[in-house]
Scaffold this active site. Structure first.
Site, mmCIF file in Angstrom:
data_model
loop_
_atom_site.group_PDB
_atom_site.id
_atom_site.type_symbol
_atom_site.label_atom_id
_atom_site.label_comp_id
_atom_site.label_asym_id
_atom_site.label_seq_id
_atom_site.Cartn_x
_atom_site.Cartn_y
_atom_site.Cartn_z
ATOM 1 N N TYR A 201 3.381 -30.706 -27.345
ATOM 2 C CA TYR A 201 2.519 -31.887 -26.720
ATOM 3 C C TYR A 201 3.283 -32.589 -25.540
ATOM 4 C CZ TYR A 201 1.348 -31.021 -31.816
ATOM 5 O OH TYR A 201 1.128 -30.382 -32.963
ATOM 6 N N HIS A 202 3.981 -31.940 -24.787
ATOM 7 C CA HIS A 202 4.605 -32.497 -23.453
ATOM 8 C C HIS A 202 4.617 -31.787 -22.335
ATOM 9 C CE1 HIS A 202 7.864 -33.515 -26.936
ATOM 10 N NE2 HIS A 202 6.745 -34.292 -26.868
ATOM 11 N N PRO A 203 2.917 -31.800 -21.846
ATOM 12 C CA PRO A 203 2.777 -31.171 -20.541
ATOM 13 C C PRO A 203 3.220 -32.108 -19.421
ATOM 14 C CG PRO A 203 0.581 -32.144 -21.433
ATOM 15 C CD PRO A 203 1.828 -31.986 -22.757
ATOM 16 N N ASP B 195 5.778 -27.397 -20.097
ATOM 17 C CA ASP B 195 5.921 -28.092 -21.635
ATOM 18 C C ASP B 195 6.747 -27.379 -22.352
ATOM 19 O OD1 ASP B 195 4.685 -29.007 -23.640
ATOM 20 O OD2 ASP B 195 2.964 -28.575 -23.636
ATOM 21 N N HIS B 196 6.997 -27.975 -23.337
ATOM 22 C CA HIS B 196 8.077 -27.853 -24.568
ATOM 23 C C HIS B 196 7.413 -26.889 -25.365
ATOM 24 C CE1 HIS B 196 10.550 -31.744 -23.601
ATOM 25 N NE2 HIS B 196 11.007 -30.716 -23.024
#
Length: 551
Positions: free
Chosen positions: A472-474, A296-297
């Protein structure tokens, strides 16, 4: 509406970005029946339609799974917060609506890992097919597609001020992060239309809900994939307190996202054998990569207090007056303050001049953002995020129990690799340098004490460990490829299981350098073609077999 225990041709699990695309595209053929299962409610809330409603949606459990991570050693043992959309449209109904595709090199790297058809030049037509960009069509953008993309209708003045500050710090301005060059700073384009959020549900489902062959079931949470031997034949789900099944004559497609698609595979007996045995789940197929490669980020925010800048979002008497006026203006004209996506400006920069590609992303927010907006903060100000675009740390998604209604065990393993922290420290310094340029500093804001005290690298690293979290980028938990830890092939078919695909962010071998909603919509578009091509091959094969029998 299909009755319980019925049969359709395609069952799609998850009404998020990819699921909405697949449901719309596959149901274009009137000869097939398509069912879409979404665990959450319809996307009817005004908080979804109004762009600024996302400030409330971060706290709203009605449209948000509100997951959390396990304690993260790299974040001083804190648990991260993982919001995910639980509503038609999925996370595209609660996100910040930024339209970003990532870098050309991301997709070329996918293709280089034995994923034929996924290079940038090969996926660009799907981005263009999905898009209606209000700026018009060109080599990189499309018009006439379902997804409306536009410049902010009523941009706040501070977005442009941030861009000017970044230019003063030496970064080039970029008007199109999805064009020939990603690097630079500018105002983001957004998935809006006429002052409203334009989610995947709005773009793909809403115009097609009257199709008699499209069945959208809300409040329907899948509990397992039905398998006969090693062939998917349908889905078990619960709706209105009743356990039901839905049979798939052709295929089951999981589009439940990077956290729940692998969870559903494991609940169905497809995954790492030892882990399934631990939870008493009968093994159907030992697929050790399910749930691996979670990344993730990781992101950290600097907050600037500026109580006199009352036109920025904030909790104060003046801020309440602004909000009330904004509500009236949005209701009358769909313009004004409430059309914001908050993260109006930002960009893609390199942590050092030697980096060949941007490895950091900035999001400039026109309000004071603390703890994902969940913490009430009084007064006015602004914030800036910096996130690491290509983290090296890898984590896992695992079952917490065999209960399909229990949240999965989410461990992104943030900052496990020392290089991630090194780059994020450099990113924090770059972000601070921008915020201290005359264009912004001249407005008299003051950095909050928590970060202001962090001056040297060690102190900045300590601040990051105590404050960083996901943006919020899994991705990555059903990795695409042909290796021993890959879960799907280049046609998104689950290795070792027939008639079962995964199409969502979980299939990404490596995270894209940017926000993930547009790439997931692209994945949905390409997946629809892959499914249709497979159906055509079956028809040709069946016809050839019939001709052979006749002869």
């Amino acid at each position: 509406m299909v009755p319980g225990d019925a049969a359709v041709d395609y069952v799609i699990v998850g009404g998020g970005s990819a699921g909405c695309v697949l449901a719309a595209r596959l149901s274009e053929d009137p000869g097939v029946q398509v069912a879409l299962l979404e665990a959450g409610p319809p996307d009817a809330s005004v908080l979804i339609r109004c762009p600024a409603g996302l400030a409330v949606l971060a706290k709203n459990g009605q449209a948000n799974w509100k997951f959390g991570t396990v304690p993260q050693p790299g974040l001083d043992g804190r648990r991260g917060y993982v919001p995910r959309g639980k509503v038609l449209g999925g996370s595209s109904s609660i996100n910040a609506m930024i339209y970003a595709r990532g870098h050309r090199a991301d997709y070329d790297a996918w293709a280089a890992e034995r994923n034929a058809g996924w290079s940038f030049d090969e996926v660009l037509p799907y981005f263009r097919r999905a898009e209606h960009n209000e700026r018009g069509a060109d080599a990189f953008h499309g018009t006439g597609g379902p997804l409306n993309v536009m410049d902010l209708r009523s941009p706040h003045r501070f977005g442009s001020i941030f861009v000017e500050a970044a230019r003063q710090a030496g970064y080039p301005e970029n008007r199109d992060f999805n064009g020939a060059t990603q690097e630079g700073v500018g105002l983001y384009q957004v998935t809006h239309k006429a002052g409203e959020r334009f989610s995947a549900a709005k773009a793909y489902l809403a115009p097609n809900r009257q199709r008699p062959n499209l069945h959208v079931l809300t409040g329907a949470q899948a509990t397992r994939v039905l398998l006969e031997g090693r062939r998917a034949t349908g889905v078990a789900y619960r709706q209105d307190g009743q356990d039901r099944t839905l049979r798939a004559r052709r295929e089951v497609i999981l589009s439940a996202g990077a956290l729940q698609s692998p969870q559903l595979l494991m609940l169905s007996g497809v995954g790492p054998a030892a882990h399934l045995r631990q939870h008493g789940i009968p093994l159907v197929h030992d697929l050790p990569g399910v749930g691996r490669n979670l990344h993730d980020h990781v992101d950290v925010v600097q907050v600037i207090d500026a109580p006199h800048l009352t036109d920025l979002f904030g909790l104060s008497p003046r801020g309440l007056v602004n909000a009330f006026r904004g509500i009236l203006e949005w209701r009358r004209e769909r313009k004004g303050l409430l059309t914001t996506n908050f993260a109006e400006a930002g960009g893609f920069i390199r942590s050092t001049p030697e980096e060949p590609l941007p490895d950091l992303q900035l999001h400039f927010v026109i309000g004071k953002l603390v703890d994902h907006g969940r913490k009430t903060v009084f007064g006015h100000g602004y914030s800036c995020h910096v996130c690491l675009l290509r983290p090296k740390s890898r984590g896992t998604l695992a079952l917490a129990s065999a209960d399909p209604f229990a949240a999965p065990r989410i461990d992104p393993n943030f900052l496990q690799d020392p290089d991630d922290l090194r780059r994020l420290v450099l990113g924090f310094r770059a972000m601070r340098r921008i915020l201290q340029q005359p264009a912004l500093a001249g407005h008299g804001g003051r950095e909050l004490a928590a970060s202001a005290a962090a001056r040297d690298d060690a102190a900045i690293a300590a601040f990051i460990r105590s404050h960083a979290d996901t943006i919020y980028h899994p991705v990555g938990t059903c990795r695409m490829g042909g290796g021993p830890l890959d879960v799907v092939d280049a046609e998104l078919r689950v290795h070792g299981i027939e008639a079962l695909r995964v199409a969502d962010a979980s299939i990404m071998p490596g995270i894209v350098a940017g926000n993930t909603n547009a790439p997931v919509i692209m994945i949905g578009e390409k997946a629809a073609d892959l499914v249709r091509q497979a159906a055509n091959r079956r028809r040709v094969s069946a016809s050839a077999a019939q001709n052979a029998i006749t002869v």
